[in-house]
Write a protein that holds these residues in place. Structure first.
Motif, PDB file in Angstrom:
ATOM      1  N   UNK A 173       0.819  -1.213   0.000  1.00  0.00           N
ATOM      2  CA  UNK A 173       0.000   0.000   0.000  1.00  0.00           C
ATOM      3  C   UNK A 173       0.850   1.259   0.000  1.00  0.00           C
ATOM      4  N   UNK A 174       1.915   1.245   0.779  1.00  0.00           N
ATOM      5  CA  UNK A 174       2.835   2.377   0.830  1.00  0.00           C
ATOM      6  C   UNK A 174       3.461   2.620  -0.545  1.00  0.00           C
ATOM      7  N   UNK A 175       3.881   1.543  -1.195  1.00  0.00           N
ATOM      8  CA  UNK A 175       4.480   1.677  -2.531  1.00  0.00           C
ATOM      9  C   UNK A 175       3.449   2.148  -3.551  1.00  0.00           C
ATOM     10  N   UNK A 176       2.223   1.675  -3.430  1.00  0.00           N
ATOM     11  CA  UNK A 176       1.161   2.117  -4.339  1.00  0.00           C
ATOM     12  C   UNK A 176       0.900   3.606  -4.152  1.00  0.00           C
ATOM     13  N   UNK A 177       0.841   4.070  -2.907  1.00  0.00           N
ATOM     14  CA  UNK A 177       0.637   5.498  -2.626  1.00  0.00           C
ATOM     15  C   UNK A 177       1.776   6.335  -3.193  1.00  0.00           C
ATOM     16  N   UNK A 178       3.002   5.859  -3.030  1.00  0.00           N
ATOM     17  CA  UNK A 178       4.161   6.594  -3.553  1.00  0.00           C
ATOM     18  C   UNK A 178       4.091   6.696  -5.073  1.00  0.00           C
ATOM     19  N   UNK A 208       8.853  -2.130  -8.129  1.00  0.00           N
ATOM     20  CA  UNK A 208       9.219  -2.596  -6.781  1.00  0.00           C
ATOM     21  C   UNK A 208       8.029  -3.279  -6.119  1.00  0.00           C
ATOM     22  N   UNK A 209       6.848  -2.666  -6.257  1.00  0.00           N
ATOM     23  CA  UNK A 209       5.635  -3.220  -5.641  1.00  0.00           C
ATOM     24  C   UNK A 209       5.298  -4.571  -6.256  1.00  0.00           C
ATOM     25  N   UNK A 210       5.398  -4.677  -7.574  1.00  0.00           N
ATOM     26  CA  UNK A 210       5.114  -5.951  -8.252  1.00  0.00           C
ATOM     27  C   UNK A 210       6.104  -7.021  -7.825  1.00  0.00           C
ATOM     28  N   UNK A 211       7.380  -6.672  -7.737  1.00  0.00           N
ATOM     29  CA  UNK A 211       8.387  -7.642  -7.297  1.00  0.00           C
ATOM     30  C   UNK A 211       8.154  -8.057  -5.848  1.00  0.00           C
ATOM     31  N   UNK A 212       7.762  -7.110  -5.023  1.00  0.00           N
ATOM     32  CA  UNK A 212       7.503  -7.414  -3.615  1.00  0.00           C
ATOM     33  C   UNK A 212       6.310  -8.350  -3.510  1.00  0.00           C
ATOM     34  N   UNK A 213       5.291  -8.104  -4.313  1.00  0.00           N
ATOM     35  CA  UNK A 213       4.101  -8.956  -4.311  1.00  0.00           C
ATOM     36  C   UNK A 213       4.460 -10.369  -4.788  1.00  0.00           C
ATOM     37  N   UNK A 214       5.232 -10.454  -5.851  1.00  0.00           N
ATOM     38  CA  UNK A 214       5.627 -11.744  -6.414  1.00  0.00           C
ATOM     39  C   UNK A 214       6.453 -12.547  -5.413  1.00  0.00           C
ATOM     40  N   UNK A 215       7.360 -11.882  -4.725  1.00  0.00           N
ATOM     41  CA  UNK A 215       8.237 -12.566  -3.795  1.00  0.00           C
ATOM     42  C   UNK A 215       7.520 -12.962  -2.502  1.00  0.00           C
ATOM     43  N   UNK A 216       6.400 -12.326  -2.194  1.00  0.00           N
ATOM     44  CA  UNK A 216       5.693 -12.600  -0.939  1.00  0.00           C
ATOM     45  C   UNK A 216       4.481 -13.496  -1.143  1.00  0.00           C
ATOM     46  N   UNK A 217       4.174 -13.829  -2.381  1.00  0.00           N
ATOM     47  CA  UNK A 217       2.990 -14.668  -2.633  1.00  0.00           C
ATOM     48  C   UNK A 217       3.270 -16.126  -2.424  1.00  0.00           C
ATOM     49  N   UNK A 245       7.666   6.760 -10.911  1.00  0.00           N
ATOM     50  CA  UNK A 245       6.446   6.024 -10.548  1.00  0.00           C
ATOM     51  C   UNK A 245       6.483   4.614 -11.125  1.00  0.00           C
ATOM     52  N   UNK A 246       7.032   4.470 -12.326  1.00  0.00           N
ATOM     53  CA  UNK A 246       7.153   3.133 -12.912  1.00  0.00           C
ATOM     54  C   UNK A 246       8.141   2.267 -12.134  1.00  0.00           C
TER      55      UNK A 246
END
Length: 93
Positions: free
Chosen positions: A53-58, A84-93, A78-79
């Motif tokens: 959420x923090x990364x999405x807001x940024x 970073x957010x996509x990689x964080x999501x992928x690594x935490x799923x 922003x890209x």
């Protein structure tokens, strides 16, 4: 009582380095930020969901800034944050 850290000004050499190496400064900031987020999660101060959420807001803030001032650097930033957010999501799923 905790000892107060002294805040000194950066040396003129550091200021020159920062001014002449903007890509290196940006890369260092990116890696430090990513490390801080990972540490916040590891120490359970923020959840993975909160970090995403923090990364999405940024990213949204940067995208809005890019639109208001027609600033390509903000759009590219922003890209990067989205990636970073996509990689964080992928690594935490």
């Amino acid at each position: 009582m905790a000892k107060k850290k002294s805040r000194t000004r950066p040396s003129s050499d550091l200021l020159k380095l920062l001014a002449t190496r903007p890509r290196a400064v940006a890369l260092a900031a990116l890696h430090v930020s990513e490390s801080v987020l990972l540490e916040l999660e590891a120490s359970e101060l923020l959840s993975a969901r909160q970090i995403r959420g923090l990364l999405k807001d940024a990213s949204t803030t940067l995208r809005n800034a890019a639109g208001q001032v027609d600033n390509r650097s903000c759009f590219i930033a922003s890209e990067i944050v989205d990636s970073m957010r996509e990689n964080f999501t992928r690594n935490k799923s």
